[in-house]
Write a protein that holds these residues in place. Structure first.
Motif, mmCIF file in Angstrom:
data_model
loop_
_atom_site.group_PDB
_atom_site.id
_atom_site.type_symbol
_atom_site.label_atom_id
_atom_site.label_comp_id
_atom_site.label_asym_id
_atom_site.label_seq_id
_atom_site.Cartn_x
_atom_site.Cartn_y
_atom_site.Cartn_z
ATOM 1 N N GLN A 89 0.829 -1.208 0.000
ATOM 2 C CA GLN A 89 0.000 0.000 0.000
ATOM 3 C C GLN A 89 0.866 1.261 0.000
ATOM 4 O OE1 GLN A 89 -3.395 -0.084 -0.471
ATOM 5 N NE2 GLN A 89 -2.926 2.046 -0.909
ATOM 6 N N HIS A 90 1.946 1.242 0.782
ATOM 7 C CA HIS A 90 2.879 2.369 0.838
ATOM 8 C C HIS A 90 3.474 2.631 -0.547
ATOM 9 C CE1 HIS A 90 5.862 5.051 2.682
ATOM 10 N NE2 HIS A 90 6.758 4.462 1.893
ATOM 11 N N PHE A 91 3.899 1.576 -1.224
ATOM 12 C CA PHE A 91 4.475 1.712 -2.562
ATOM 13 C C PHE A 91 3.443 2.235 -3.549
ATOM 14 C CE2 PHE A 91 5.456 -0.006 -6.788
ATOM 15 C CZ PHE A 91 6.696 0.590 -6.994
ATOM 16 N N LEU A 92 2.241 1.676 -3.537
ATOM 17 C CA LEU A 92 1.202 2.106 -4.469
ATOM 18 C C LEU A 92 0.778 3.549 -4.205
ATOM 19 C CD1 LEU A 92 -0.939 -1.156 -4.727
ATOM 20 C CD2 LEU A 92 0.655 -0.212 -6.436
ATOM 21 N N ASN A 93 0.767 3.970 -2.930
ATOM 22 C CA ASN A 93 0.461 5.367 -2.610
ATOM 23 C C ASN A 93 1.525 6.289 -3.212
ATOM 24 O OD1 ASN A 93 -1.840 4.684 -1.176
ATOM 25 N ND2 ASN A 93 -0.852 4.815 0.816
ATOM 26 N N TRP A 94 2.799 5.934 -3.051
ATOM 27 C CA TRP A 94 3.883 6.724 -3.642
ATOM 28 C C TRP A 94 3.758 6.745 -5.161
ATOM 29 C CZ3 TRP A 94 7.687 4.678 -6.917
ATOM 30 C CH2 TRP A 94 8.652 5.610 -7.345
ATOM 31 N N LEU A 95 3.513 5.582 -5.748
ATOM 32 C CA LEU A 95 3.433 5.464 -7.199
ATOM 33 C C LEU A 95 2.264 6.265 -7.765
ATOM 34 C CD1 LEU A 95 5.020 3.991 -9.395
ATOM 35 C CD2 LEU A 95 3.433 2.086 -9.175
ATOM 36 N N GLY A 96 1.178 6.374 -7.000
ATOM 37 C CA GLY A 96 -0.015 7.076 -7.452
ATOM 38 C C GLY A 96 0.070 8.587 -7.353
ATOM 39 N N GLN A 97 1.138 9.109 -6.772
ATOM 40 C CA GLN A 97 1.312 10.563 -6.676
ATOM 41 C C GLN A 97 1.781 11.121 -8.012
ATOM 42 O OE1 GLN A 97 4.042 11.164 -3.433
ATOM 43 N NE2 GLN A 97 2.650 10.276 -1.929
ATOM 44 N N ASP A 98 1.562 12.420 -8.196
ATOM 45 C CA ASP A 98 1.999 13.071 -9.432
ATOM 46 C C ASP A 98 3.485 12.830 -9.677
ATOM 47 O OD1 ASP A 98 -0.484 14.084 -9.953
ATOM 48 O OD2 ASP A 98 -0.045 16.098 -9.197
#
Length: 176
Positions: A75-84
């Protein structure tokens, strides 16, 4: 950035530190590198944050740790990846040299630029070879989009070095 690289590799499967480093050498190291010395404290930090977990294993009489992404890590990785995607300054140390190269005699500067262009040619060839090898790898349909994005980084690197070589040649070598 090293943390995101480690988490990104672990999104694919569990890996040892050696597996991660070898994976980086074939891919991300062409635009973001890390030594074993920086990877080790990174995985320790990620483990303390409960983003990854490790399991001791013995292979061929040698002990090693295999790291796995936790649900929180994913989830941490996907949150980072989903940022601009952030625009970053060009970080190319060759530009620092170029900025000050006018302090050298013209013939010495020209020789350095010629050698640099040869290094660029070698990098273009290496990335072309890696691209061709990677294109031949068959992956399950569920991983095809991941592969396509990874191959795109090789294409970008090759185009970047081709542009740099052509620019240096035209700006400093063709008219001299």
């Amino acid at each position: 950035m090293i943390e995101q690289i480690v988490l990104g590799f672990l999104m694919l499967r569990s890996m040892t530190l050696y597996d991660i480093k070898k994976g980086m050498e074939k891919s991300t190291e062409h635009f973001s590198s890390a030594s074993f010395g920086s990877l080790h404290p990174t995985v320790q930090r990620l483990e303390k944050q409960n983003l990854i977990e490790s399991q001791e294993e013995t292979v061929g009489g040698r002990n090693r740790k295999r790291y796995t992404l936790t649900d929180a890590g994913k989830q941490h990785f996907l949150n980072w990846l989903g940022q601009d995607i952030e625009l970053e300054k060009v970080k190319d140390n060759s530009l620092l040299k170029l900025f000050f190269l006018g302090h050298l005699p013209a013939d010495q500067a020209k020789t350095l630029i010629e050698r640099y262009c040869k290094h660029l040619e070698q990098q273009i060839a290496l990335l072309g070879l890696l691209h061709d090898q990677t294109e031949k790898i068959q992956v399950p349909e569920s991983l095809q989009r991941i592969k396509d994005h990874q191959v795109a980084t090789l294409e970008f690197g090759k185009a970047y070095y081709q542009f740099a070589r052509e620019w240096y040649m035209k700006k400093f070598l063709e008219n001299s």
